[in-house]
Design a protein around this motif. Sequence first.
Motif, mmCIF file in Angstrom:
data_model
loop_
_atom_site.group_PDB
_atom_site.id
_atom_site.type_symbol
_atom_site.label_atom_id
_atom_site.label_comp_id
_atom_site.label_asym_id
_atom_site.label_seq_id
_atom_site.Cartn_x
_atom_site.Cartn_y
_atom_site.Cartn_z
ATOM 1 N N MET A 166 -28.745 77.405 32.542
ATOM 2 C CA MET A 166 -28.136 76.839 31.344
ATOM 3 C C MET A 166 -28.966 75.681 30.808
ATOM 4 O O MET A 166 -28.936 75.370 29.629
ATOM 5 C CB MET A 166 -26.747 76.292 31.698
ATOM 6 N N LEU A 167 -29.669 75.033 31.729
ATOM 7 C CA LEU A 167 -30.491 73.908 31.306
ATOM 8 C C LEU A 167 -31.870 74.362 30.840
ATOM 9 O O LEU A 167 -32.586 73.603 30.199
ATOM 10 C CB LEU A 167 -30.648 72.932 32.473
ATOM 11 N N ALA A 168 -32.178 75.622 31.172
ATOM 12 C CA ALA A 168 -33.536 76.092 30.899
ATOM 13 C C ALA A 168 -33.970 75.933 29.442
ATOM 14 O O ALA A 168 -35.076 75.428 29.197
ATOM 15 C CB ALA A 168 -33.690 77.535 31.355
ATOM 16 N N PRO A 169 -33.134 76.316 28.452
ATOM 17 C CA PRO A 169 -33.621 76.184 27.061
ATOM 18 C C PRO A 169 -34.009 74.755 26.714
ATOM 19 O O PRO A 169 -35.054 74.521 26.096
ATOM 20 C CB PRO A 169 -32.422 76.634 26.224
ATOM 21 N N ILE A 201 -34.927 72.342 28.796
ATOM 22 C CA ILE A 201 -36.123 71.931 29.533
ATOM 23 C C ILE A 201 -37.372 72.526 28.886
ATOM 24 O O ILE A 201 -38.375 71.838 28.695
ATOM 25 C CB ILE A 201 -36.018 72.343 31.016
ATOM 26 N N ILE A 202 -37.271 73.818 28.505
ATOM 27 C CA ILE A 202 -38.432 74.469 27.875
ATOM 28 C C ILE A 202 -38.766 73.776 26.545
ATOM 29 O O ILE A 202 -39.922 73.441 26.274
ATOM 30 C CB ILE A 202 -38.161 75.968 27.643
ATOM 31 N N LEU A 203 -37.740 73.512 25.750
ATOM 32 C CA LEU A 203 -37.962 72.879 24.440
ATOM 33 C C LEU A 203 -38.641 71.523 24.601
ATOM 34 O O LEU A 203 -39.664 71.244 23.956
ATOM 35 C CB LEU A 203 -36.629 72.715 23.702
ATOM 36 N N VAL A 213 -45.773 68.359 26.295
ATOM 37 C CA VAL A 213 -47.099 68.964 26.086
ATOM 38 C C VAL A 213 -47.842 68.346 24.883
ATOM 39 O O VAL A 213 -49.005 67.978 25.017
ATOM 40 C CB VAL A 213 -46.996 70.502 25.978
ATOM 41 N N PRO A 214 -47.187 68.198 23.705
ATOM 42 C CA PRO A 214 -47.919 67.575 22.592
ATOM 43 C C PRO A 214 -48.403 66.163 22.909
ATOM 44 O O PRO A 214 -49.517 65.787 22.535
ATOM 45 C CB PRO A 214 -46.904 67.535 21.452
ATOM 46 N N VAL A 219 -36.394 68.974 18.757
ATOM 47 C CA VAL A 219 -36.643 67.927 19.761
ATOM 48 C C VAL A 219 -35.923 66.636 19.349
ATOM 49 O O VAL A 219 -35.252 65.998 20.157
ATOM 50 C CB VAL A 219 -38.161 67.678 19.920
ATOM 51 N N LEU A 220 -36.024 66.277 18.058
ATOM 52 C CA LEU A 220 -35.394 65.043 17.586
ATOM 53 C C LEU A 220 -33.865 65.112 17.657
ATOM 54 O O LEU A 220 -33.203 64.097 17.874
ATOM 55 C CB LEU A 220 -35.798 64.777 16.133
ATOM 56 N N ALA A 221 -33.315 66.304 17.453
ATOM 57 C CA ALA A 221 -31.854 66.437 17.380
ATOM 58 C C ALA A 221 -31.204 66.464 18.758
ATOM 59 O O ALA A 221 -30.040 66.096 18.896
ATOM 60 C CB ALA A 221 -31.489 67.704 16.598
ATOM 61 N N ILE A 222 -31.938 66.911 19.780
ATOM 62 C CA ILE A 222 -31.351 67.097 21.117
ATOM 63 C C ILE A 222 -30.597 65.857 21.639
ATOM 64 O O ILE A 222 -29.450 65.990 22.077
ATOM 65 C CB ILE A 222 -32.432 67.589 22.122
ATOM 66 N N PRO A 223 -31.180 64.646 21.602
ATOM 67 C CA PRO A 223 -30.436 63.509 22.152
ATOM 68 C C PRO A 223 -29.061 63.325 21.513
ATOM 69 O O PRO A 223 -28.077 63.113 22.203
ATOM 70 C CB PRO A 223 -31.322 62.307 21.837
#
Lengths: 278, 266
Positions: free
Chosen positions: A1-4, A6-8, A15-16, B145-149
């Motif tokens: 469930m946490l995978a998406p 963590i991948i994102l 990585v960037p 990425v910005l929206a996740i938190p």
Amino acid sequence: MLAPMIILLTGFLVVPVLGLLRSSFLSGNHLLEGSGFSLEQYFHFFSDSYYTSVLVETFFDGLVVSLICVVIGFPTGYSLARLPPLARRWRMIIVIMPLTLSLVVVVFGWLIILGRNGLLNSLFVSLGIFASPKILLFSRPAVLIVLVQQFLPFMILSVMSVVTQIDPVLEQAAANLRANRFATFRKVIIPLAVPGILVGFNLVFVLSVSAFITPRLIGGSRVAMLGSLIYERIMAELNWPSGAAMAFVLFVSGLGFTAALNALAASRFIVRGRRHAL
Amino acid sequence: MRFDLIDHAMAVTGAIIRVLVYSILTLPAILVVMSSFTNGETMSFPPTGFSLRWYRAAFENDLFMTALWTSTYLAVLVAIIALAIGFSAAFAINRFSFRGKAFLQGLAFSPLIVPAVVLGIGLLQLFAWLDLTQTIYPLLLGHLVLAIPYVVRTILASLTLHDQQLEQAAMNLRATPLRVIRRITLPLILPGLLSAAIFAFVTSFGNVTVSAFLTYGGRVTLPVQIFAYLDTSSDPLVAAVSSLMIVVTMVVILAIERLIGTERLA
């Protein structure tokens, strides 16, 4: 469930950032070609007094903005926390609006206030304070004022959330012990609110030192901040290795600075807090 | 409490500061909306006359309308995907105990400490390397990425606050876990979920600091278009476009306020 998640976050945040770190060790001034490892970019940055002075100035600006935010954000956040829910409602909407509104729209609002034919100039000319419209934009104070307005809500909200957790009984107890408001404020509220103030301070500081939209539009070419230098280096000059190195100097020194500040505040206030508690 | 000169001075200063703060926070938006109704050719304050001509001009301007469409489309996608990713992560963090939980919670909030310039350039470089700059992916993934938190925080708060006994009751009645989530948990935290989605929407819709680096390939979001326009000129057309953004933002804030109350935004 946490995978998406963590991948994102690994793929498109970690990585960037690491990729950027890699590019900052390339030599030359072009795009992403080349291999090898050199400290040329960093050496260049720190040996040029122009860059180091911009770095120092940017950090100084960040400090000034954060301090002003503490001074005017604390009373606001404190009163918000102590207000009854109904009175709080509209004030909260006012505080949250600049956060959700796009930064460019806020900056544009300030262009209307500070512009040559703007609100302040028309006001001062009609009151006879200015003989003719003055240039209020393109100065460091203007940039700082706009940055304060943009990031103040972060300070207000973090002070508010910490003050809501301070039991009002403590303040009443201090008053019963004949402490005046100032003494209560200094010896009870401030020490307990330090964590919230620090969270707000860190957020405002990091956002201010990396700002580039505001310095560019409000400050123009006269006010150099590190963020706008990086933006130009990458988007106009297409000099990746140099831009990457500057971005890393900003990132790492910003983190280091806030970490040092937190350690200092922790040692100072936690010791003092204990002494008051005894 | 006894009367004291210092007390009095503090009360007065506090009141002055608060008035100053609330007016400085609202002033820019109010002035933008006021200027958008001007009849004049240039930006000046106070605005001259009243007309809707700049709104007409804005709706006829292809650059801004394309950008508005791109921004809306992107923000809707971000809201849906961020909700799915954020819900599953928040649910796992809230309900299960496992090793490295604190680390993952930290990871979920880490986009907040990375300066936008660093993230923006990093993403631009990554997608240039993947040769995907002509697509919507750089903007989509950057905004996610910005929206996740914000999404994780809002849903975590909802999950912590709601009554878990209802779920236990359903499980006692032999409902399968999936059915419990679908019939009990999700409806209970629906306001939190909607707020999270709206948060993700505005995060994407208003962002300029990361988007400014991800504009390759002809796709420009509305804030970036406004930024580019302001960089060279400013006329009441921008005021009209900006007012549209203010209206969207106000609608969004009022919606969140209705759903979960503004208290929980702090």
